[in-house]
Design an enzyme around this catalytic site. Structure first.
Site, mmCIF file in Angstrom:
data_model
loop_
_atom_site.group_PDB
_atom_site.id
_atom_site.type_symbol
_atom_site.label_atom_id
_atom_site.label_comp_id
_atom_site.label_asym_id
_atom_site.label_seq_id
_atom_site.Cartn_x
_atom_site.Cartn_y
_atom_site.Cartn_z
ATOM 1 N N ARG A 2 37.116 52.598 29.366
ATOM 2 C CA ARG A 2 36.864 51.072 29.872
ATOM 3 C C ARG A 2 36.238 51.289 31.366
ATOM 4 O O ARG A 2 35.298 50.604 31.552
ATOM 5 C CB ARG A 2 38.193 50.316 30.160
ATOM 6 C CG ARG A 2 38.884 50.060 28.920
ATOM 7 C CD ARG A 2 38.026 49.343 27.742
ATOM 8 N NE ARG A 2 37.423 50.064 27.014
ATOM 9 C CZ ARG A 2 37.628 51.238 26.065
ATOM 10 N NH1 ARG A 2 38.977 51.536 26.061
ATOM 11 N NH2 ARG A 2 36.695 51.966 25.486
ATOM 12 N N GLN A 18 40.103 35.889 34.919
ATOM 13 C CA GLN A 18 41.090 36.734 34.213
ATOM 14 C C GLN A 18 40.406 38.197 33.808
ATOM 15 O O GLN A 18 41.058 38.947 33.364
ATOM 16 C CB GLN A 18 41.444 36.043 32.987
ATOM 17 C CG GLN A 18 42.042 34.691 33.393
ATOM 18 C CD GLN A 18 42.054 34.108 32.062
ATOM 19 O OE1 GLN A 18 41.285 33.149 31.480
ATOM 20 N NE2 GLN A 18 43.433 33.741 31.360
ATOM 21 N N ILE A 37 38.597 41.867 34.339
ATOM 22 C CA ILE A 37 39.105 43.140 35.328
ATOM 23 C C ILE A 37 37.818 43.977 35.718
ATOM 24 O O ILE A 37 37.947 45.224 36.422
ATOM 25 C CB ILE A 37 40.215 44.210 34.704
ATOM 26 C CG1 ILE A 37 39.757 44.597 33.378
ATOM 27 C CG2 ILE A 37 41.448 43.462 34.418
ATOM 28 C CD1 ILE A 37 40.732 45.599 32.696
ATOM 29 N N HIS A 66 44.256 39.152 37.091
ATOM 30 C CA HIS A 66 44.720 40.218 36.114
ATOM 31 C C HIS A 66 44.399 41.581 36.616
ATOM 32 O O HIS A 66 44.393 42.756 35.964
ATOM 33 C CB HIS A 66 44.182 40.196 34.942
ATOM 34 C CG HIS A 66 44.825 38.797 34.221
ATOM 35 N ND1 HIS A 66 44.217 38.094 33.123
ATOM 36 C CD2 HIS A 66 46.039 38.080 34.210
ATOM 37 C CE1 HIS A 66 44.987 37.281 32.703
ATOM 38 N NE2 HIS A 66 45.906 37.045 33.483
ATOM 39 N N CYS A 100 50.721 59.273 43.757
ATOM 40 C CA CYS A 100 50.334 58.592 45.018
ATOM 41 C C CYS A 100 51.171 59.168 46.115
ATOM 42 O O CYS A 100 52.256 59.381 45.967
ATOM 43 C CB CYS A 100 50.639 57.234 44.954
ATOM 44 S SG CYS A 100 50.308 56.333 46.586
ATOM 45 N N GLY A 142 34.440 30.301 29.440
ATOM 46 C CA GLY A 142 34.569 31.519 28.485
ATOM 47 C C GLY A 142 36.105 31.957 28.358
ATOM 48 O O GLY A 142 36.547 33.157 28.183
ATOM 49 N N ASN A 185 32.228 26.697 27.107
ATOM 50 C CA ASN A 185 32.794 27.726 26.075
ATOM 51 C C ASN A 185 31.785 27.775 24.946
ATOM 52 O O ASN A 185 30.798 26.921 24.469
ATOM 53 C CB ASN A 185 34.039 27.322 25.606
ATOM 54 C CG ASN A 185 34.980 28.329 25.621
ATOM 55 O OD1 ASN A 185 34.818 29.605 25.665
ATOM 56 N ND2 ASN A 185 36.418 28.035 25.557
ATOM 57 N N LEU A 186 31.768 28.953 24.119
ATOM 58 C CA LEU A 186 30.990 28.943 22.840
ATOM 59 C C LEU A 186 31.457 28.049 21.835
ATOM 60 O O LEU A 186 30.702 27.105 21.158
ATOM 61 C CB LEU A 186 31.244 30.243 22.168
ATOM 62 C CG LEU A 186 30.189 31.460 22.637
ATOM 63 C CD1 LEU A 186 30.608 32.812 22.009
ATOM 64 C CD2 LEU A 186 28.853 30.894 22.420
#
Length: 245
Positions: free
Chosen positions: A60, A94, A96, A112, A139, A179, A205-206
């Site tokens: 991603r 919301q 990322i 998020h 880390c 959305g 929105n759609l």
């Protein structure tokens, strides 16, 4: 609408980034990029198969940095709104991805998390991350070096910066949702909170969301079309108020 608005809160969901080529979670079959959500987006999935989860988010992350993935007209319009409004615009997303940042917004709350960051699984220290995170990447901020993980809120984890979000909702005079499905809480409850404090509410929105009845005003169509139209209206009324002052 009661113009001009001075404190605008905008909630954005997957629908605003879909037009930029970011694939979304398909609620109807519970799949995200052909993976089950419980396998790649839960703490249990990470504990069970960390390699699978790290690879999923590594892919991603690569996709987000593809030159073909760019902010669309909706992102750019919100960036313009923040730059030109005589007041405060808070983006609560919301998503990322970093398309709001690239679209010009600066006052952004990623509830998020962020794909281009990683964090320590023990201390929660967050660092910028544009490359892959692998099992065994540690880390060293802790006394006991600990595994790095994507800086993403998984199902079952608490969303980030909720106090800041509720503070923004308390002072908002306009709340816009763009959305979103209206089925994921606590975000689905933000419109109710904003209304309780007197904000005008708009859904873009759609199609109608699961909570469309909560909104005073509804605009249905592509975000890349409807958001720029709304921003033009908001800024036009701002200009007319300045001229009449």
């Amino acid at each position: 609408m009661n113009f001009p608005y001075r404190n605008i809160v905008v909630l954005t969901g997957a629908g605003i980034s879909a037009e930029s080529g970011i694939q979304t979670f398909r609620a109807q079959d519970g799949l995200w990029e052909n993976h089950r959500i419980e396998d790649v987006a839960t703490p249990e999935g990470f504990a069970r198969d960390p390699d699978l989860v790290q690879d999923f988010y590594n892919q991603r992350r690569k996709k987000l940095q593809d030159p073909n993935i760019e902010p669309n007209a909706a992102h750019l319009a919100l960036g313009r709104l923040e730059a030109e409004l005589d007041g405060q615009v808070t983006i609560v997303t919301q998503n990322i991805d970093n398309l709001h940042e690239r679209g010009g917004n600066k006052n952004i709350i990623h509830m998020h998390g962020e794909l281009l960051k990683s964090r320590c699984s023990v201390s929660n220290q967050v660092i910028e991350e544009t490359g892959d995170i692998l099992t065994g990447d540690l880390c060293h901020c802790c006394q006991m070096p600990s595994q790095m993980r994507p800086h993403v809120v998984w199902f079952g984890e608490m969303p980030l910066r909720m106090g800041e979000i509720y503070s923004a909702l308390e002072t908002a005079d306009l709340f816009i949702s763009i959305g979103t499905s209206g089925v994921v809480y606590p975000a689905a409850g933000f419109v109710h909170d904003a209304k309780m404090h007197g904000a005008h509410t708009i859904e873009i929105n759609l199609e109608p969301s699961a909570i469309e009845s909560e909104f005073v005003e509804k605009r249905y169509g592509k975000a890349s079309v409807e958001v720029p139209k709304l921003v033009e209206e908001l800024l036009a009324h701002l200009e007319s108020n300045v001229e009449n002052a």
